[in-house]
Design an enzyme around this catalytic site. Structure first.
Site, PDB file in Angstrom:
ATOM      1  CG  ASN A   1      -0.274  -0.225   2.478  1.00 12.56           C
ATOM      2  OD1 ASN A   1       0.404  -1.143   2.452  1.00 12.56           O
ATOM      3  ND2 ASN A   1      -0.689   0.055   3.790  1.00 12.56           N
TER       4      ASN A   1
ATOM      5  CD  GLU B   1      -2.066   4.305   4.809  1.00 10.29           C
ATOM      6  OE1 GLU B   1      -2.670   3.044   5.170  1.00 10.29           O
ATOM      7  OE2 GLU B   1      -1.042   5.275   5.874  1.00 10.29           O
TER       8      GLU B   1
ATOM      9  CB  CYS C   1      -5.195  -1.103  -1.499  1.00 16.16           C
ATOM     10  SG  CYS C   1      -6.692  -1.100  -1.594  1.00 16.16           S
TER      11      CYS C   1
ATOM     12  CD  GLU D   1      -5.307  -5.649  -1.411  1.00 16.76           C
ATOM     13  OE1 GLU D   1      -4.651  -4.679  -1.626  1.00 16.76           O
ATOM     14  OE2 GLU D   1      -5.990  -6.501  -1.152  1.00 16.76           O
TER      15      GLU D   1
ATOM     16  CB  CYS E   1     -10.799  -3.065   0.611  1.00 20.01           C
ATOM     17  SG  CYS E   1     -10.337  -2.568  -1.438  1.00 20.01           S
TER      18      CYS E   1
ATOM     19  CB  CYS F   1      -8.998  -4.298  -3.733  1.00 17.61           C
ATOM     20  SG  CYS F   1      -7.417  -3.267  -3.503  1.00 17.61           S
TER      21      CYS F   1
END
Ligand SMILES: [Zn+2]
Ligand SMILES: [Zn+2]
Ligand SMILES: [Zn+2]
Ligand SMILES: [Zn+2]
Lengths: 142, 142, 142, 142
Positions: free
Chosen positions: C50, C52, C61, C63, C95, C98
């Site tokens: 990830n 951010e 993210c 993924e 999530c 993703c």
């Protein structure tokens, strides 16, 4: 340079409304409430707050909330937007994502960035997103 | 004003690599391929393209792809990024979302925006995101 | 029901790589590092973490990083993805954002969700995003 | 299994409102208008539409618009949401990003997915996002 779009009284109203909006923010992750108040061309005002998500990238900023709210009610022409946060020492600025979202509806929208004491500084979407990606840039290419 | 960060030869290489990257773009919705090439402080180059999604807001821009790629390989310090698209008459600019994503890693990163003929214009993240939201703005508040 | 797509040895490799990837995560806001490892049809593996952003919704993210990385290198066919976090008591799940991003490249991709002790549970994109929005749903309408 | 959350009459109202909302969609890129209508616990209804952006990933879906609107007005408890599009042959489903956004406010929210003829099928956020990322998953770790 140019004639003021709105009166100082209206700016103060927008700033106050955006500040009050922080109360509705859903921000258990950042603990950083943000509020926004958007003035439409006809005088209608829409307010918004940030709505965070446990999956951070899924959240929505206050400015986007206010604008998508207005668009969903049939408004597309905006004069100004005010933004508030709890940052005491700095005027809260819109993130790049929000600048892009605002640009879709005009580079000449006034942006009022405030502090908790309701003082503010002014800019425009165009100034905050210079050389901006124009809404019709992609559509033009057909 | 300041000393050039990189040589013209390196800029031309970045622009050429970003242009070539358009070939890998997954953009069946916009039909608008974008490529990016990111230069790290140590000379390593990471490339990226846009990866769109049928749910438009879920897609990823070329610049974000290149940067997240670099970060995932352990790089955090970037000198410059070049961007390419098929827009013939305009230098392709990064969207506000990407400007924000780049700002996390420095306002002084050079941004080279190109045309298909590989001509380009230069700016910096700081110039493209004036009054930018500083990475540590939220963290500072603790 | 169906033949296993990949050997347990390969799954363990993917999980280990995704776990190691947490070291590269840029997550000063959530302090929640996530790693991912993506297996392409030809055996090539791409990893991601990830990345951010101070403006939370702008982050990416793990993924998405792994997949956009693979796509930018010319890969479009994926067999499996493994995900890791520091959550001790629960298998980390992708999530919704993703899941949607993965669905663009196939509902039959295996998803291995792990714990720090490298144990894991398996699912597929289709199971994690039932009644998924098909990639070509919009394009079909022309 | 469980008692119906809302009457068929209310469902039909929600579906009709979501369908009407398509008129306000800003979707010059996809030409794919989507509408949503969200029912709060106290009976209040908020509507939303998609608001696209020339930079595709910056746009907002109809479901997110409706929910962020409600949250900004002080609402956090939702019973059901209806979604509409112009897809004639398929019930429009929420994208993964929206499922994640809804999950923040409860896995038991009913989701009514409709067709232009106002027929619909029902599910829940929990069913549409199995093994969902719980809102408090990150917060718990402190
Ligand atoms: Zn923002
Ligand atoms: Zn971008
Ligand atoms: Zn995710
Ligand atoms: Zn959506």
């Amino acid at each position: 340079m140019e004639e003021k779009k709105i009166s100082e009284k209206t700016v103060r109203l927008l700033v106050a409304l955006s500040s009050k909006m922080k109360d509705n923010a859903h921000c258990p992750y950042s603990m950083f409430p943000v509020g926004a108040a958007l003035l439409c061309e006809d005088g209608t005002i829409f307010t918004g707050c940030n709505v965070e998500n446990s999956a951070y990238p899924v959240g929505v900023c206050a400015e986007k909330t206010a604008i998508s709210k207005a668009v969903s009610e049939g408004y597309r022409k905006f004069k100004a937007i005010a933004i508030s946060s709890n940052l005491k020492d700095r005027f809260i600025v819109p993130c790049g994502n929000c600048r892009q979202f605002m640009a879709e509806f005009g580079f000449d929208i006034d942006v009022y960035m405030s502090k908790p004491d309701l003082t503010y500084t002014q800019s425009t979407v165009g100034e905050l997103l210079p050389m901006g990606f124009e809404p019709t840039q992609l559509l033009d290419e057909d």
